[in-house]
Design an enzyme around this catalytic site. Sequence first.
Site, PDB file in Angstrom:
ATOM      1  CB  ALA A  44      -0.958   0.007   1.182  1.00 12.60           C
ATOM      2  CB  CYS A  45       3.851   2.288   1.916  1.00  8.13           C
ATOM      3  SG  CYS A  45       3.108   2.310   3.562  1.00  8.13           S
TER       4      CYS A  45
END
Length: 152
Positions: A44-45
């Site tokens: 996600a990052c």
Amino acid sequence: MLAPGTPAPPFTLPDHDGAEVSLAHLLRSGPAVLFFYPGDFTPACTAEACVFRDMHDLAANAGVTVAGINPGSPRMHARFRAAFNLPFRLLSDRGKRVARQYEAVGLMGLMVRRVTYLVSQAGVIEDAVEASLDIARHKAFMRKILDGRSGA
């Protein structure tokens, strides 16, 4: 999350090269987008950082500086930047002091939350968004900022 109209807490943190970078430095030529994220190299990052990467030229043309902040080391940030061709600074908030000041720390202070701020050149929070896994909300937030600054 800090509310719009709140003064942005000043800070100085090392970037991916170990250079000290202050909020005042980021605001020298216009507003700044500060995105707090939990960690480098997580799915996600990485997706979030790539959203900001893909919009970076538009942001720069609109006079908006972008910087990512998390507790990772400058060395880890340098590797992350290189791996994904990230053109903006990644700042190392090792003790999560700045994340706490920006109310971007989760339950019991263990993890940095995914929060993105627009800070005016005068050092005031103009807008903010928080979305843990919904990266599209951060992209829409950035799009809104850039659409509001087109022609500026």
